[in-house]
Design a protein around this motif. Sequence first.
Motif, PDB file in Angstrom:
ATOM      1  N   CYS A 182      -4.140   0.286  -9.203  1.00  0.00           N
ATOM      2  CA  CYS A 182      -3.766   1.213  -8.329  1.00  0.00           C
ATOM      3  C   CYS A 182      -2.815   1.664  -9.390  1.00  0.00           C
ATOM      4  N   ARG A 183      -2.748   2.860  -8.414  1.00  0.00           N
ATOM      5  CA  ARG A 183      -1.903   4.185  -9.586  1.00  0.00           C
ATOM      6  C   ARG A 183      -0.376   4.336  -8.846  1.00  0.00           C
ATOM      7  N   CYS A 184      -0.178   3.929  -7.743  1.00  0.00           N
ATOM      8  CA  CYS A 184       0.733   3.764  -7.315  1.00  0.00           C
ATOM      9  C   CYS A 184       1.736   2.725  -6.768  1.00  0.00           C
ATOM     10  N   THR A 185       1.673   2.232  -6.516  1.00  0.00           N
ATOM     11  CA  THR A 185       2.390   0.289  -6.293  1.00  0.00           C
ATOM     12  C   THR A 185       2.666  -0.113  -7.458  1.00  0.00           C
ATOM     13  N   ALA A 212       1.037  -1.427   0.238  1.00  0.00           N
ATOM     14  CA  ALA A 212       0.098  -0.010   0.170  1.00  0.00           C
ATOM     15  C   ALA A 212       1.186   0.993  -0.179  1.00  0.00           C
ATOM     16  N   GLN A 213       0.138   1.597  -0.785  1.00  0.00           N
ATOM     17  CA  GLN A 213       1.070   3.502  -0.606  1.00  0.00           C
ATOM     18  C   GLN A 213       0.363   4.440  -0.482  1.00  0.00           C
ATOM     19  N   CYS A 214      -0.456   5.157  -1.171  1.00  0.00           N
ATOM     20  CA  CYS A 214      -1.598   5.904  -0.772  1.00  0.00           C
ATOM     21  C   CYS A 214      -2.593   5.376   0.164  1.00  0.00           C
ATOM     22  N   GLY A 215      -3.001   4.046  -0.563  1.00  0.00           N
ATOM     23  CA  GLY A 215      -3.595   3.289   0.150  1.00  0.00           C
ATOM     24  C   GLY A 215      -5.587   2.842  -0.347  1.00  0.00           C
ATOM     25  N   ILE A 216      -5.386   4.451  -1.279  1.00  0.00           N
ATOM     26  CA  ILE A 216      -7.168   3.856  -1.640  1.00  0.00           C
ATOM     27  C   ILE A 216      -7.147   3.138  -2.101  1.00  0.00           C
ATOM     28  N   CYS A 217      -7.183   1.966  -3.260  1.00  0.00           N
ATOM     29  CA  CYS A 217      -6.781   1.334  -3.707  1.00  0.00           C
ATOM     30  C   CYS A 217      -6.661  -0.232  -2.481  1.00  0.00           C
TER      31      CYS A 217
HETATM   32  S1  FES Z   1      -1.266   2.176  -3.219  1.00  0.00           S
HETATM   33 FE1  FES Z   1      -2.309   4.296  -3.685  1.00  0.00          FE
HETATM   34  S2  FES Z   1      -3.868   3.372  -5.099  1.00  0.00           S
HETATM   35 FE2  FES Z   1      -3.136   1.506  -4.467  1.00  0.00          FE
END
Ligand code: FES
Length: 165
Positions: free
Chosen positions: A137-140, A100-105
């Motif tokens: 997921c836009r982050c990981t 998880a990064q931003c955690g939204i997903c």
């Molecule tokens: S951790 Fe940011 S959208 Fe998946």
Amino acid sequence: MSEKTKLSLQVNGTARAVEVWPMARLLDVIREDLGLTGTKEGCGEGECGACSVILDGQLVNSCLVPAVQAEGADLRTIEGVASEEQLHGVQESFLHCGGAQCGICTPGMVMAAVDLLRRCPHPDEAQIRDGLAGNLCRCTGYGKIVDAVAQAAERAVEVAKESRP
Ligand code: FES
Ligand code: FES
């Protein structure tokens, strides 16, 4: 003007009843009427999986489900995944693997992974990627999430071995 109707269902193992508008989305009822804000809204169009919940044993995008369809159903949200004492194995693996990064997903990913491991306890990488395909997921870059699900599957096998008499 239409009136609200009563919706009765099991939510994470507890009987709940709320009054909903006829066209309400299940996602809004979960977040606003049931107060379970772990389920997220990303796209609102069935594309991102952030709103994933398990309804009568099926993984669904709650932004696409009319709330009235959940009458009498068994609903499991991210709040019902961990026990009071312990995180679910998938959640622990997300922590260990940096899934998880931003955690939204993350809530939707965890619900999809829980659903996958229930249907397919020993998935290979392709099966994991397929099981998570509806979740964006836009982050990981997905690698750490895939690792987390693989680790959760391995750990479940170890736990099963350890608990054998
Ligand atoms: S951790 Fe940011 S959208 Fe998946
Ligand atoms: S918010 Fe439901 S799929 Fe994106």
